[in-house]
Design an enzyme around this catalytic site. Structure first.
Site, PDB file in Angstrom:
ATOM      1  N   ASP A  49      -5.072  -8.583 -12.411  1.00  0.00           N
ATOM      2  CA  ASP A  49      -5.317  -7.250 -11.874  1.00  0.00           C
ATOM      3  C   ASP A  49      -5.173  -6.243 -13.014  1.00  0.00           C
ATOM      4  OD1 ASP A  49      -5.526  -5.175  -9.848  1.00  0.00           O
ATOM      5  OD2 ASP A  49      -4.716  -6.663  -8.463  1.00  0.00           O
ATOM      6  N   ASP A  78      -8.491  -2.315 -10.514  1.00  0.00           N
ATOM      7  CA  ASP A  78      -7.985  -1.466  -9.439  1.00  0.00           C
ATOM      8  C   ASP A  78      -8.608  -0.071  -9.471  1.00  0.00           C
ATOM      9  OD1 ASP A  78      -5.879  -1.338  -7.337  1.00  0.00           O
ATOM     10  OD2 ASP A  78      -5.127   0.301  -8.579  1.00  0.00           O
ATOM     11  N   GLU A  93     -12.826  -2.774  -8.160  1.00  0.00           N
ATOM     12  CA  GLU A  93     -12.440  -2.281  -6.841  1.00  0.00           C
ATOM     13  C   GLU A  93     -12.916  -0.838  -6.781  1.00  0.00           C
ATOM     14  OE1 GLU A  93      -8.737  -1.544  -3.818  1.00  0.00           O
ATOM     15  OE2 GLU A  93      -8.799  -0.688  -5.808  1.00  0.00           O
ATOM     16  N   HIS A 148      -4.724  -7.784   0.176  1.00  0.00           N
ATOM     17  CA  HIS A 148      -3.338  -7.374   0.378  1.00  0.00           C
ATOM     18  C   HIS A 148      -3.211  -5.975   0.977  1.00  0.00           C
ATOM     19  CE1 HIS A 148      -4.758  -5.658  -3.287  1.00  0.00           C
ATOM     20  NE2 HIS A 148      -3.733  -4.824  -3.303  1.00  0.00           N
ATOM     21  N   ASP A 149      -4.331  -5.244   1.102  1.00  0.00           N
ATOM     22  CA  ASP A 149      -4.303  -3.892   1.673  1.00  0.00           C
ATOM     23  C   ASP A 149      -4.823  -3.858   3.110  1.00  0.00           C
ATOM     24  OD1 ASP A 149      -3.500  -2.789  -0.798  1.00  0.00           O
ATOM     25  OD2 ASP A 149      -5.584  -2.436  -1.423  1.00  0.00           O
TER      26      ASP A 149
END
Ligand code: TEU
Ligand code: CA
Length: 561
Positions: free
Chosen positions: A99, A202, A259, A335-336
């Site tokens: 990430d 991210d 993302e 994960h969100d």
């Protein structure tokens, strides 16, 4: 579309390290825990592991607040543990992408500490972040943070505000400063030298702030403007990504995924264009925004269900618009996001397995690179916590504070219902490995409560059952590797399917073959005749027999001809 790139045929498994496997009895997952479970990931058949942040971090936001990009959070292990994970994964034929969180750093990062130290022109680090003078004694503009409150925090010492689109402990880096970009590119090349296989980037769509930082449009009765809308796809984002591509990405046979919060179709065609000058693919948000609250002041917080027609329309739009032009990610979960079987499926004991398989097949026969989030392959469900105290996620806790306690826009009871539908912690409960205490995740109390349904839903039970969701995913992954049509075929929604409230049906076709995917999104039994050719072979089904024109609750079937 050229389909020779390895990442176009790959399937990604996302590991949230904090909740995957604890190896040292502290209730927190860690790198050695991931090493212990590599066999399991390999057995599923995926190609790539995406690791959520494991860097040094005060962990205000699940590690998305990094205080040293070139060190490992000691809670997760050491750099030696990471090196071992990477080499073991590689030896097993698994790639690892990391990430990259560079829209912001932690406020504990050395760069920010130095930035804070002085506002004098001789402080080289001041300009690493976004500092502004107050306007009329207030914040420089009306931007709201994604995690509630203003996107600006005042620094007494210098009399200036700094920008943070997320928590105040996550100051935004100033990408307009070439020194910032070079520091980041150097750091990326340092990881490249270790042999990693790419980055998930991210909120990369937020790195370029609009010139002059103008106020954002106000939605609803909030006092803050929507900074996401104001900042996404800013004026220099493509220039900066092209520079990153030249200086870093083009030198490696990597997979890169942006993302891209707030990305539109036309922007996606730039980020993930097929000339390869920016990123390999985007990760877009439209389909996971459909069930947001109709009251904009509440944002994502609702317990609304998106209907099949709106979900289908959205997914189809992306399939068609990117075809031949750019590349997309396929995902239901991360994960969100809440668990897909609870969100778009039916997590009652009767329909959980059927609907989890239906959703899996529906997504995995589309064009793009599929992502499986840990536990999705087991049909893990939302957490259904009853009290605010059970939540650990700062987005959830801040929203409670702002919307229930301070502004009193929602009652506690309603907000708890919204959290059961939407809190990020729904995805973050410990991985359910077996029926032993704490689901085999840890031998001590985990950092976030285990879902009690682990007695029935766990990896051990799935591996023992040839009809499990796990083996269904395994089959989908295998088919993607075997059948080029899944990667390169033309996508077509079945005629008359636009209006159908129950069935989502589409085909994928290339010069060799056609796949017909028929999925019942509901618990109703439906009659439809699709004139399936006699010679068609049934590739995938989630019932044990095929009744042709009768499509049972949450049934999915895939024919090939
Ligand atoms: O999330 C980006 C993002 O757009 C968030 O607003 C996300 O949509 C939200 O959490 C959903 O409710 C990324 C990471 O995936 C997330 O975990 C981080 O908290 C965030 O960036 C900040 O780094
Ligand atoms: Ca641990």
């Amino acid at each position: 579309m050229q389909t020779e790139k390895w990442w176009q045929k790959a399937v990604v498994y996302q590991v949230y390290p904090k909740s995957f496997q604890d190896s040292n009895h502290d209730g927190i997952g860690d790198i050695r825990g991931i090493i212990q479970r590599l066999d399991y990931i390999k057995q599923l058949g995926v190609d790539v592991i995406w690791l959520n942040p494991i860097y040094k971090s005060p962990d205000i936001d699940g590690g998305y607040d990094i205080s040293d990009y070139q060190d490992i959070n000691p809670t997760f292990g050491s750099m030696a543990d990471f090196d071992e994970l990477l080499s073991k994964a590689h030896a097993m034929g698994l790639k690892i992408i990391m990430d990259l969180v560079v829209n912001h750093s932690s406020s504990q990062h050395d760069w920010f500490q130095k930035s804070l130290a002085s506002s004098e022109p001789d402080n080289d680090y001041r300009d690493y972040y976004v500092w502004r003078d107050p306007v009329d004694g207030h914040e420089p503009n009306n931007w709201g943070s994604f995690f509630s409150g203003p996107a600006w925090t005042y620094d007494e010492k210098s009399g200036q505000y700094y920008l943070h689109l997320f928590a105040k402990e996550q100051p935004d880096l100033n990408w307009d400063n070439p020194k910032v970009r070079h520091s980041i590119f150097d750091m990326m090349n340092w990881w490249a030298a270790k042999g990693i296989d790419g980055f998930r980037m991210d909120v990369i769509s937020l790195i370029s702030k609009p010139d002059g930082l103008p106020d954002a449009p106000i939605t609803g009765d909030s006092i803050f403007g929507n900074a996401g809308d104001a900042v996404a796809n800013g004026p220099h984002v493509h220039e900066y990504l092209k520079e990153m591509n030249t200086k870093v990405l083009s030198k490696h046979d990597w997979m890169t995924v942006g993302e891209t919060a707030g990305v539109t179709i036309s922007e996606a065609q730039k980020y993930a264009n097929k000339d390869g000058s920016e990123l390999n693919m985007v990760f877009e948000f439209e389909h996971v925004g459909l069930d947001s609250n109709t009251n904009p002041a509440l944002g994502k917080w609702s317990d609304r269900k998106a209907g099949l027609p709106e979900l289908r329309e959205n997914l189809v739009k992306w399939q068609q618009a990117l075809s031949g032009k750019a590349w997309n990610s396929l995902y239901w979960n991360n994960h969100d996001q809440p668990r897909v079987v609870s969100r778009f499926g039916n997590d009652s004991p009767k329909f959980r397995e059927l609907s989890a398989k239906m959703l899996a097949a529906l997504l995995h026969f589309m064009q793009g690179t599929p992502y499986i989030y840990q536990g999705e392959e087991l049909g893990m469900t939302n957490a259904y916590f009853d009290t605010i105290n059970q939540y650990q996620d700062l987005e959830t806790i801040n929203a409670y504070q702002e919307l229930v306690v301070t502004e009193k826009l929602v009652t506690e009871e309603t907000m708890l219902k919204y959290f059961q539908s939407k809190s990020r912690d729904n995805a973050r409960t410990p991985m359910q490995w077996d029926t032993s205490s704490n689901a085999g995740f840890s031998d001590t109390t985990p950092w976030l409560e285990t879902n009690p349904n682990y007695q029935a839903i766990n990896a051990k039970a799935a591996l023992d059952n040839p009809d499990s969701i796990f083996y269904f995913y395994q089959k989908l992954i295998k088919l993607r590797h075997q059948l080029p049509v899944i990667t390169d075929g033309t996508f077509k929604l079945l005629p008359d399917n636009e209006q159908d409230d129950h069935i989502f049906a589409y085909t994928r076709t290339n010069s060799e073959t056609t796949l017909l995917i028929i999925a019942n999104f509901t618990s109703d039994t439906i009659t439809r005749n699709y004139d399936v050719p006699k010679a068609a072979q049934l590739l995938i089904q989630n019932y044990t027999d095929d009744q042709e024109t009768t499509i049972r609750p949450y049934e999915v079937k895939v024919y090939q001809y």
